[in-house]
Scaffold this motif. Sequence first.
Motif, PDB file in Angstrom:
ATOM      1  N   CYS A  48     -27.402  -0.747 -23.600  1.00  0.00           N
ATOM      2  CA  CYS A  48     -27.389  -1.837 -22.627  1.00  0.00           C
ATOM      3  C   CYS A  48     -28.473  -1.610 -21.581  1.00  0.00           C
ATOM      4  O   CYS A  48     -28.725  -0.468 -21.194  1.00  0.00           O
ATOM      5  CB  CYS A  48     -26.018  -1.896 -21.962  1.00  0.00           C
ATOM      6  N   CYS A  55     -21.850  -5.910 -23.589  1.00  0.00           N
ATOM      7  CA  CYS A  55     -21.849  -4.485 -23.242  1.00  0.00           C
ATOM      8  C   CYS A  55     -20.413  -3.983 -23.126  1.00  0.00           C
ATOM      9  O   CYS A  55     -19.558  -4.660 -22.580  1.00  0.00           O
ATOM     10  CB  CYS A  55     -22.580  -4.292 -21.926  1.00  0.00           C
ATOM     11  N   GLY A  78     -24.102   1.882 -21.397  1.00  0.00           N
ATOM     12  CA  GLY A  78     -23.255   1.039 -22.231  1.00  0.00           C
ATOM     13  C   GLY A  78     -23.913   0.753 -23.559  1.00  0.00           C
ATOM     14  O   GLY A  78     -25.119   0.975 -23.748  1.00  0.00           O
ATOM     15  N   CYS A 116     -28.212  -2.094 -18.620  1.00  0.00           N
ATOM     16  CA  CYS A 116     -27.578  -1.602 -17.390  1.00  0.00           C
ATOM     17  C   CYS A 116     -27.692  -0.079 -17.350  1.00  0.00           C
ATOM     18  O   CYS A 116     -27.975   0.553 -18.345  1.00  0.00           O
ATOM     19  CB  CYS A 116     -26.109  -2.021 -17.310  1.00  0.00           C
ATOM     20  N   CYS A 171     -20.379  -2.478 -18.865  1.00  0.00           N
ATOM     21  CA  CYS A 171     -20.506  -3.353 -17.690  1.00  0.00           C
ATOM     22  C   CYS A 171     -19.956  -4.754 -17.957  1.00  0.00           C
ATOM     23  O   CYS A 171     -19.906  -5.575 -17.043  1.00  0.00           O
ATOM     24  CB  CYS A 171     -21.958  -3.432 -17.234  1.00  0.00           C
TER      25      CYS A 171
END
Length: 133
Positions: free
Chosen positions: A17, A36, A23, A19, A39
């Motif tokens: 991910c 994800c 993730g 993020c 998150c």
Amino acid sequence: MYPQKTEKIDLNTEYPCPCRRRGRLKPIVLTEALGCDRCQQIFVVDESRYAIEQLSTYHPYKQVWRWTGHQWSRAHAGLRTMYLPLSLLVIAIPSIWLILVLHSDTANLLPWIIFLLLLVLLPAVLVWLAYRR
Ligand SMILES: [Zn+2]
């Protein structure tokens, strides 16, 4: 820095991910989207399959990433793709109007002014509505 190449996104593959919570992006069944597991963000895969866009109501502009083969590369295509044709339009319309004015009688001018003002204002209002959130 070498030029970043982008690879096509495979909807049957897991990706990390974008993020910072490590993730995993997993395909969401029957959709063109990845979700994800950390998150809980949902990313929609672009039609071209080369970019993902975060589904978010918090940001005024699109958050887009491209896959380089081992990591996501942040792309700022969201606002710019829309902004360029719009700014061209805003420049083009008064120019066309000016040409028309210079080549026509001033008697018929008022309807033209109203028409062109609407043409300029309409995209501006649409953009304002689109990015208001
Ligand atoms: Zn995430």
